[in-house]
Design an enzyme around this catalytic site. Structure first.
Site, PDB file in Angstrom:
ATOM      1  N   SER A 169       6.092 -15.063  16.156  1.00 15.72           N
ATOM      2  CA  SER A 169       7.300 -15.873  16.065  1.00 15.72           C
ATOM      3  C   SER A 169       7.026 -17.141  15.232  1.00 15.72           C
ATOM      4  O   SER A 169       6.590 -17.035  14.082  1.00 15.72           O
ATOM      5  CB  SER A 169       7.815 -16.188  17.465  1.00 15.72           C
ATOM      6  OG  SER A 169       9.108 -16.722  17.425  1.00 15.72           O
ATOM      7  N   ASP A 264      15.683  -7.353  16.702  1.00 13.05           N
ATOM      8  CA  ASP A 264      15.383  -8.775  16.516  1.00 13.05           C
ATOM      9  C   ASP A 264      16.272  -9.321  15.407  1.00 13.05           C
ATOM     10  O   ASP A 264      16.314  -8.753  14.313  1.00 13.05           O
ATOM     11  CB  ASP A 264      13.904  -8.928  16.127  1.00 13.05           C
ATOM     12  CG  ASP A 264      13.441 -10.373  16.070  1.00 13.05           C
ATOM     13  OD1 ASP A 264      14.285 -11.293  15.998  1.00 13.05           O
ATOM     14  OD2 ASP A 264      12.219 -10.589  16.088  1.00 13.05           O
ATOM     15  N   HIS A 294      12.949  -9.598  19.809  1.00  9.65           N
ATOM     16  CA  HIS A 294      12.062 -10.722  19.542  1.00  9.65           C
ATOM     17  C   HIS A 294      11.175 -10.991  20.757  1.00  9.65           C
ATOM     18  O   HIS A 294      11.619 -10.956  21.900  1.00  9.65           O
ATOM     19  CB  HIS A 294      12.881 -11.971  19.212  1.00  9.65           C
ATOM     20  CG  HIS A 294      12.069 -13.052  18.585  1.00  9.65           C
ATOM     21  ND1 HIS A 294      11.698 -13.020  17.253  1.00  9.65           N
ATOM     22  CD2 HIS A 294      11.537 -14.189  19.102  1.00  9.65           C
ATOM     23  CE1 HIS A 294      10.980 -14.094  16.982  1.00  9.65           C
ATOM     24  NE2 HIS A 294      10.855 -14.809  18.087  1.00  9.65           N
TER      25      HIS A 294
END
Length: 332
Positions: A169, A264, A294
């Site tokens: 991320s 995502d 995600h």
């Protein structure tokens, strides 16, 4: 930044992997609110309060500090049982959390998983967080940590020729930016970069952003809020180290592994960056996993597909480290 033309109101449950769907349903029933509504301290507390099963056993885990532009940067160094006591490959790892949350403790499980899967010594970096420390603080800390590992390779028992960078991320975005900066400043050699669904840009009007922008795990509003806290409110001031997708030249970067989840919102932007790396001549594997969203690398204890992804990414990374060892032996 392009305005998002339309964001779907919800993501149907049948999109999700059977291991993920019950988690999504529980989140919906709990009435989970946006990050912005919860606030910075609230999202930090929520992340730190999650109890995860202990990850794979390590031969050793110890804390250290490295010199940084804003003071000492805490590190946690994981040596998996398969890594030799000296000359091991290393991954300088940057945790996720949107640049506003996350710690060495909340990402301990992921660091252990990465070390076990890759066979590399993982140096997890506790970089400074926004909004207390806005860009470029986190980026500067990430680069300082890479330089420290390179300088202290012998002391920590790693091979200077086989140091990679990676993250998930926001941490994946830091890995991309660190690779760019090290290339531009002729800094430490980076063997490879590993990016799980990296945060590379502010929200852009892409199909995945429209379809999954109200995902249970990450929303367009979440992304915008966190980016503003780290980068500031004016996208015109962004640069390629804060938003690596803005980089115009990707040639000469280290080989890459780029990982996305089907559901995502960041998916399409991340995969576009991977294709741009390929077009620039950078050996790049782009891996998309169905049924997950995600943050799925944090779900290895409950989601079989996350465990599969970790094993596959780890095998690719280990192969690259082995190739780096062979190259080093030949050149030596």
């Amino acid at each position: 930044m392009t305005d998002i033309t339309h964001v779907e109101s919800d993501v149907p449950l049948d999109v999700w992997d059977p291991d993920v769907a019950p988690m999504v349903e529980r989140m919906r029933q709990s009435g989970a609110t946006s990050f912005r509504t919860v606030g910075v301290q609230g999202v930090r507390n929520n992340l730190e309060s999650i109890v995860r099963p202990t990850g794979p056993a390590m031969a050793s885990v110890h804390d250290a500090d490295c010199e940084g532009p804003g003071g000492p940067i805490p590190l946690r160094i994981y040596r998996p049982p398969t890594a030799p006591g000296s000359g091991a490959p290393a991954l300088v790892w940057f945790h996720g959390g949107g640049m506003i949350m996350g710690s060495l403790d909340s990402f301990d499980r992921l660091a252990r998983d990465v070390a076990a899967a890759t066979g590399a010594v993982v140096v997890n970096v506790d970089y400074r967080l926004a909004p207390e420390h806005r860009y470029p603080a986190g980026h500067d800390d990430a680069y300082a940590a890479l330089c420290w590992v390179n300088r202290h390779a012998d002391q920590i028992g790693v091979d200077r020729a086989r140091i990679g960078v990676g993250g998930d991320s926001a941490g994946g975005g830091l890995a991309a930016a660190t690779a760019l900066r090290s290339r531009d400043e002729h800094g430490p050699n980076i063997c490879q970069q590993i990016m799980f669904y990296p945060g590379l840009e502010r929200p852009v009007d892409r199909p995945s952003m429209r379809r999954f922008g109200n995902s249970a795990f990450l929303t367009v509003d979440d992304i915008t809020w966190m980016k503003n806290l780290y980068l500031g409110d004016d996208p015109a001031l962004d640069d390629e180290y804060g938003s690596p997708a803005l980089a115009t030249d990707l040639a000469g970067l280290p080989p890459a592994i780029v990982v996305t989840g089907f559901a995502d919102p960041l998916r399409d932007g991340v995969e576009e960056y991977g294709r741009r790396l390929q077009d620039a001549g950078v050996p790049t594997a782009i891996l998309r996993y169905p049924g997950v969203g995600h943050g799925f690398a944090m779900q290895t204890s409950t989601v079989a597909r996350a465990r599969t992804a970790m094993a596959e990414v780890g095998a690719l990374a280990a192969a690259r480290f082995s190739a780096g060892q062979a190259d080093s032996t030949v050149s030596g």
